[in-house]
Design a protein around this motif. Structure first.
Motif, PDB file in Angstrom:
ATOM      1  N   ARG A   3      28.512  68.133  58.700  1.00  0.00           N
ATOM      2  CA  ARG A   3      29.578  67.307  58.109  1.00  0.00           C
ATOM      3  C   ARG A   3      30.829  67.272  58.988  1.00  0.00           C
ATOM      4  NH1 ARG A   3      30.702  65.022  53.612  1.00  0.00           N
ATOM      5  NH2 ARG A   3      32.341  66.394  52.888  1.00  0.00           N
TER       6      ARG A   3
ATOM      7  N   HIS B  48      25.024  72.710  57.051  1.00  0.00           N
ATOM      8  CA  HIS B  48      25.683  71.641  56.292  1.00  0.00           C
ATOM      9  C   HIS B  48      27.126  71.442  56.782  1.00  0.00           C
ATOM     10  CE1 HIS B  48      26.146  68.886  52.951  1.00  0.00           C
ATOM     11  NE2 HIS B  48      27.136  69.577  52.441  1.00  0.00           N
TER      12      HIS B  48
ATOM     13  N   ALA C 222      38.804  69.447  45.815  1.00  0.00           N
ATOM     14  CA  ALA C 222      38.368  68.456  46.800  1.00  0.00           C
ATOM     15  C   ALA C 222      37.205  69.021  47.615  1.00  0.00           C
ATOM     16  CB  ALA C 222      39.520  68.086  47.732  1.00  0.00           C
ATOM     17  N   ALA C 223      37.338  70.275  48.028  1.00  0.00           N
ATOM     18  CA  ALA C 223      36.341  70.866  48.920  1.00  0.00           C
ATOM     19  C   ALA C 223      34.979  71.027  48.250  1.00  0.00           C
ATOM     20  CB  ALA C 223      36.835  72.220  49.430  1.00  0.00           C
ATOM     21  N   VAL C 224      34.967  71.582  47.027  1.00  0.00           N
ATOM     22  CA  VAL C 224      33.656  71.836  46.417  1.00  0.00           C
ATOM     23  C   VAL C 224      33.022  70.573  45.842  1.00  0.00           C
ATOM     24  CG1 VAL C 224      34.205  74.233  45.900  1.00  0.00           C
ATOM     25  CG2 VAL C 224      34.484  72.514  44.123  1.00  0.00           C
TER      26      VAL C 224
ATOM     27  N   SER D 282      32.668  62.884  43.168  1.00  0.00           N
ATOM     28  CA  SER D 282      32.143  63.854  44.135  1.00  0.00           C
ATOM     29  C   SER D 282      31.471  63.098  45.268  1.00  0.00           C
ATOM     30  CB  SER D 282      31.125  64.774  43.465  1.00  0.00           C
ATOM     31  OG  SER D 282      31.737  65.477  42.418  1.00  0.00           O
TER      32      SER D 282
ATOM     33  N   ARG E 113      37.514  67.795  55.264  1.00  0.00           N
ATOM     34  CA  ARG E 113      36.268  67.652  54.494  1.00  0.00           C
ATOM     35  C   ARG E 113      35.874  68.976  53.877  1.00  0.00           C
ATOM     36  NH1 ARG E 113      33.079  64.378  59.299  1.00  0.00           N
ATOM     37  NH2 ARG E 113      34.684  62.774  59.486  1.00  0.00           N
ATOM     38  N   GLY E 114      35.242  68.899  52.736  1.00  0.00           N
ATOM     39  CA  GLY E 114      34.787  70.118  52.079  1.00  0.00           C
ATOM     40  C   GLY E 114      33.277  70.204  52.100  1.00  0.00           C
ATOM     41  N   ASN E 115      32.801  71.296  51.507  1.00  0.00           N
ATOM     42  CA  ASN E 115      31.358  71.529  51.440  1.00  0.00           C
ATOM     43  C   ASN E 115      30.964  72.064  50.102  1.00  0.00           C
ATOM     44  OD1 ASN E 115      29.936  71.573  54.214  1.00  0.00           O
ATOM     45  ND2 ASN E 115      31.989  72.388  54.482  1.00  0.00           N
ATOM     46  N   LEU E 116      29.872  71.551  49.578  1.00  0.00           N
ATOM     47  CA  LEU E 116      29.286  72.240  48.446  1.00  0.00           C
ATOM     48  C   LEU E 116      27.881  72.616  48.857  1.00  0.00           C
ATOM     49  CD1 LEU E 116      29.542  73.290  45.591  1.00  0.00           C
ATOM     50  CD2 LEU E 116      28.458  71.184  44.807  1.00  0.00           C
TER      51      LEU E 116
ATOM     52  N   GLU F 131      33.210  67.826  47.752  1.00  0.00           N
ATOM     53  CA  GLU F 131      33.054  67.038  48.979  1.00  0.00           C
ATOM     54  C   GLU F 131      33.802  65.709  48.886  1.00  0.00           C
ATOM     55  OE1 GLU F 131      28.959  69.141  50.590  1.00  0.00           O
ATOM     56  OE2 GLU F 131      29.015  66.965  50.436  1.00  0.00           O
ATOM     57  N   VAL F 132      35.031  65.775  48.378  1.00  0.00           N
ATOM     58  CA  VAL F 132      35.902  64.595  48.405  1.00  0.00           C
ATOM     59  C   VAL F 132      36.662  64.685  49.727  1.00  0.00           C
ATOM     60  CG1 VAL F 132      37.941  63.482  47.405  1.00  0.00           C
ATOM     61  CG2 VAL F 132      36.173  64.449  45.914  1.00  0.00           C
ATOM     62  N   ASP F 133      36.292  63.849  50.677  1.00  0.00           N
ATOM     63  CA  ASP F 133      36.915  63.898  51.986  1.00  0.00           C
ATOM     64  C   ASP F 133      38.313  63.307  51.946  1.00  0.00           C
ATOM     65  OD1 ASP F 133      33.886  63.194  53.928  1.00  0.00           O
ATOM     66  OD2 ASP F 133      34.554  64.969  52.826  1.00  0.00           O
ATOM     67  N   ILE F 134      39.221  63.928  52.695  1.00  0.00           N
ATOM     68  CA  ILE F 134      40.599  63.457  52.739  1.00  0.00           C
ATOM     69  C   ILE F 134      40.879  62.950  54.151  1.00  0.00           C
ATOM     70  CG2 ILE F 134      43.020  64.111  52.445  1.00  0.00           C
ATOM     71  CD1 ILE F 134      42.040  66.401  50.626  1.00  0.00           C
TER      72      ILE F 134
ATOM     73  N   ILE G  73      36.557  72.522  55.385  1.00  0.00           N
ATOM     74  CA  ILE G  73      36.926  73.626  54.490  1.00  0.00           C
ATOM     75  C   ILE G  73      35.655  74.219  53.897  1.00  0.00           C
ATOM     76  CG2 ILE G  73      38.224  74.284  52.439  1.00  0.00           C
ATOM     77  CD1 ILE G  73      40.131  73.195  54.401  1.00  0.00           C
TER      78      ILE G  73
ATOM     79  N   ARG H 224      22.207  63.271  48.300  1.00  0.00           N
ATOM     80  CA  ARG H 224      23.257  64.299  48.254  1.00  0.00           C
ATOM     81  C   ARG H 224      23.053  65.146  47.003  1.00  0.00           C
ATOM     82  NH1 ARG H 224      28.963  61.804  50.374  1.00  0.00           N
ATOM     83  NH2 ARG H 224      29.464  64.029  50.569  1.00  0.00           N
TER      84      ARG H 224
ATOM     85  N   ASN I 179      23.055  68.134  46.449  1.00  0.00           N
ATOM     86  CA  ASN I 179      23.960  69.269  46.232  1.00  0.00           C
ATOM     87  C   ASN I 179      25.075  68.900  45.254  1.00  0.00           C
ATOM     88  OD1 ASN I 179      24.809  67.516  48.374  1.00  0.00           O
ATOM     89  ND2 ASN I 179      26.403  68.971  48.924  1.00  0.00           N
ATOM     90  N   LEU I 180      25.326  67.608  45.118  1.00  0.00           N
ATOM     91  CA  LEU I 180      26.385  67.153  44.222  1.00  0.00           C
ATOM     92  C   LEU I 180      25.869  66.775  42.832  1.00  0.00           C
ATOM     93  CD1 LEU I 180      28.368  64.960  46.795  1.00  0.00           C
ATOM     94  CD2 LEU I 180      28.861  67.302  46.065  1.00  0.00           C
TER      95      LEU I 180
END
Lengths: 351, 319
Positions: free
Chosen positions: B129, B125, A283-285, A262, B258-261, A287-290, B235, B72, B74-75
């Motif tokens: 990002r 956030h 990937a999104a939740v 993560s 990129r995603g977000n949590l 936060e694995v950036d692509i 995303i 971080r 949140n992770l």
């Protein structure tokens, strides 16, 4: 000059021939190079076999070759940093220099990029070739022509590992142990990665990877991306911080997503099908950036320093050598996928 | 407790019993977008006192792991997040929370605004990002509550132009007239490339950043096709677990995905933005209910009409 300029020309899909071309003269800020070593890349083979890569279609005869080095044989007006006799590696893409991407330093994204052997731009697989002088890098005496040619794939590795954020202590997963996976492995280790795991479906390639410094070769025997991810995590003892995906295969991209920790990064170097099915929410939740890779920018000097200092050893990558006259044979060998890097020697002396 | 907003995830847990890997296995109090008044202090709390009006950042991390120590949080794998099973939420009269994750509201910030800090923090956030900055051209996909707060934050960060898409014309009108969208695009096609072309046409250029808030696959495609080479596709919206996407297109033009949590270290920023008037989230609250009417509130939220449904938990039902 009385010389000939035998050139390896892709006349059309499936038709690769040696042809005489005029010897090009260097214009302002250009140099003429007596070509020495040119490596064959998967893309050269692809153009030969399929006549196109994505939107780039071979519509007219095109000289192949873009992984190259040679000796400066004539200097154009305004060139001061190179002289006749200098041995140089050639960075094959010349951007426009004026657009926002160029001015911003990301010249690899320039819309007007002239890239060797990407239609319609001729490559350098010939006796003589002319190129922008500032994209030719002088090789120190102890760096061979072949190493000079290998700076091209090595630069892909530098760009990939930079964009991946590989650094000291990184745990890195490299997917695919072909030439690109191998240079990424070398660069990652040079950047201080603590551990590098590398996957491949071919055990022979994994053996080479191990010899080149991979800590954990992982043999892939399933198309289940999650299973392979679990295998990697078990073998590495943790989730990798960074995954550098060099195969383009869908299951492998999925592995990259599932395996990466993560907050980590998955870099896409390998080019696969236009659309693929991926676990995007995973990937999104987490936060694995692509991040994708398109060639390189400002990487050649770094690649050259690494080779010159001995930080990386790319010599073992060359497994087959042919003369320019044997170009067709060389392409056949490359197409078969045996060995790693096929090198073509273009100089008349075949030194 | 005073004000608690209903989020799509609360509704989803109610109707489906699950969100991703989180399954409702035992009774759980809902609600995580909350604000209220401090009514009692635990030992060691010095920065708050009884009577202080506070907004609560709902996720309490473990504080010891690598993710927490690295900022971080949140992770954090052991985060206790309100109304994510098995952790109780705050939709009740009284609730207890880690004091350092309760932020005192200045007098000019209402309880409802305090509750809205939660979705606003998601936007902070996401925009951070995505590296939205001065001069950015931003595409926001989806004009629901999250798209709308992202719009406001992007503008506050100095974005030069923000275009927002939706399939619902009423939402787009709201985005334009109440939330500051420069341009809107009504999506009528399921073809991502078509939508992308539409966006580029009305914006006059390719966006540097796309913030995808709908979770719809077509919309993700549009984001990939529209975004400028070297740009970012963020995303935020969560759709189906697997998506078929033109990843090659994104890769070849170095459009990062990129995603977000949720958020981390974003609540103070969100609060500062509201307190200073930099953003105005008041118009987002379209419906109000009392705690006794919670079921009605959820039924309404489920219909998807309106924007943010707010539940008032205090006995006097003061705003």
């Amino acid at each position: 000059m009385g010389d000939t300029n035998i050139s390896a020309v892709l006349l059309e899909k499936g038709n690769l021939k040696l042809e005489e071309r005029p010897i090009p003269k260097p214009g302002k800020n250009e140099v003429q190079i007596a070509m020495h070593s040119v490596g064959i890349c998967g893309s050269d083979v692809h153009y030969w076999v399929h006549g196109a890569i994505g939107d780039f279609v071979v519509r007219a005869p095109m000289i192949l070759g873009h992984e190259a080095s040679g000796t400066v044989s004539e200097v154009g007006e305004g060139v001061t940093h190179l002289k006749v006799g200098d041995r140089v590696a050639i960075e094959p893409g010349v951007p426009c220099r004026f657009c926002d991407y160029c001015k911003g330093g990301r010249y690899n994204l320039c819309h007007e990029m002239q890239f060797c052997a990407t239609p319609p731009v001729d490559g350098s697989l010939a006796r003589y070739y002319v190129h922008a002088a500032d994209f030719c890098y002088k090789l120190p005496d102890h760096v061979s022509y072949e190493e000079g040619a290998l700076l091209e794939p090595l630069s892909v590795g530098v760009h990939a590992c930079r964009r991946a954020g590989v650094t000291i202590g990184s745990k890195v997963l490299v997917c695919g142990a072909g030439p690109i996976g191998l240079v990424c492995l070398l660069v990652a280790k040079a950047m201080g990665a603590a551990q590098v795991a590398i996957t491949d479906i071919d055990t022979k390639r994994l053996e080479v990877a191990k010899q080149m410094g991979a800590d954990f070769p992982v043999h892939v025997t399933t198309r289940d991306g999650r299973e392979v991810a679990d295998q990697v995590v078990r073998t590495l003892g943790c989730n990798p911080d960074v995954t550098v995906e060099c195969s383009g295969a869908e299951p492998s991209v999925q592995t990259g997503i599932f395996a990466t920790k993560s907050g980590g990064v998955l870099v896409l170097v390998g080019l696969g099908p236009p659309t693929i099915n991926i676990p995007i929410v995973n990937a999104a939740v987490r936060e694995v950036d692509i991040r994708g890779i398109f060639r390189y920018a400002n990487c050649y000097p770094t690649a050259l320093s690494m080779v010159a200092s001995g930080q990386v050893n790319v010599k073992p990558l060359v497994t087959h050598r042919f003369s320019l006259e044997q170009t067709l044979e060389a392409f056949e060998a490359s197409k078969k996928g045996e060995g790693i890097k096929v090198m073509i020697h273009c100089d008349k002396n075949k030194a | 407790m005073h004000s608690v907003g209903i989020c799509g995830s609360d509704v989803h847990f109610w109707t489906e019993g699950v969100v991703g890997p989180f399954v409702v296995k035992a009774p759980m109090v809902l609600g995580h977008e909350g604000s209220g008044t401090v009514s009692e202090l635990g030992e060691g709390v010095t920065h708050l006192k009884v009577g202080d009006r506070v907004a609560m950042e709902p996720g309490v991390p473990c504080r010891y792991c690598t993710a927490c120590k690295g900022g971080r949080y949140n992770l954090c794998k052991d985060v206790k997040f309100c109304a994510t099973p098995p952790t109780d939420g705050s939709l009740c009269r009284y609730y207890v929370h880690a004091a350092d994750l309760c932020f005192k509201l200045p007098d000019n910030v209402s309880y409802e605004e305090g509750a809205l800090l939660e979705p606003l923090s998601v936007a902070v956030h996401a925009c951070r990002r995505s590296e939205v900055t001065i001069g950015s051209k931003v595409l926001i996909c989806g004009a629901g509550p999250i798209g709308l707060v992202c719009l406001q934050v992007a503008k506050a960060m100095g974005a030069a132009q923000v275009v927002i898409t939706d399939i619902d014309a009423k939402r787009l009108e709201f985005a334009r007239h109440q939330m500051g969208a420069d341009v809107t695009v009504l999506v009528t096609s399921r073809d991502g490339r078509e939508v992308a072309d539409q966006v580029v046409q009305v914006l006059g250029c390719n966006p540097d950043v796309t913030i995808e808030c709908s979770g719809a696959e077509t919309s993700i495609h549009a984001g990939i096709y529209a975004t400028e080479p070297g740009g970012v596709l963020m995303i935020v919206g969560l759709g189906r677990p697997m998506a078929t996407i033109p990843l090659l297109d994104a890769a070849l033009k170095e459009v990062d995905i990129r995603g977000n949590l949720r958020y981390a270290n974003d609540y103070p920023t969100a609060l500062a933005m509201i307190a200073s008037g930099q953003v105005n989230v008041k118009p987002l609250v379209s419906h109000r209910y009392s705690l006794e009417q919670a079921l009605e509130a959820f039924e309404f939220a489920k219909k998807g009409e309106g924007i943010k449904v707010m539940i008032h938990c205090d006995k006097t039902k003061a705003l």
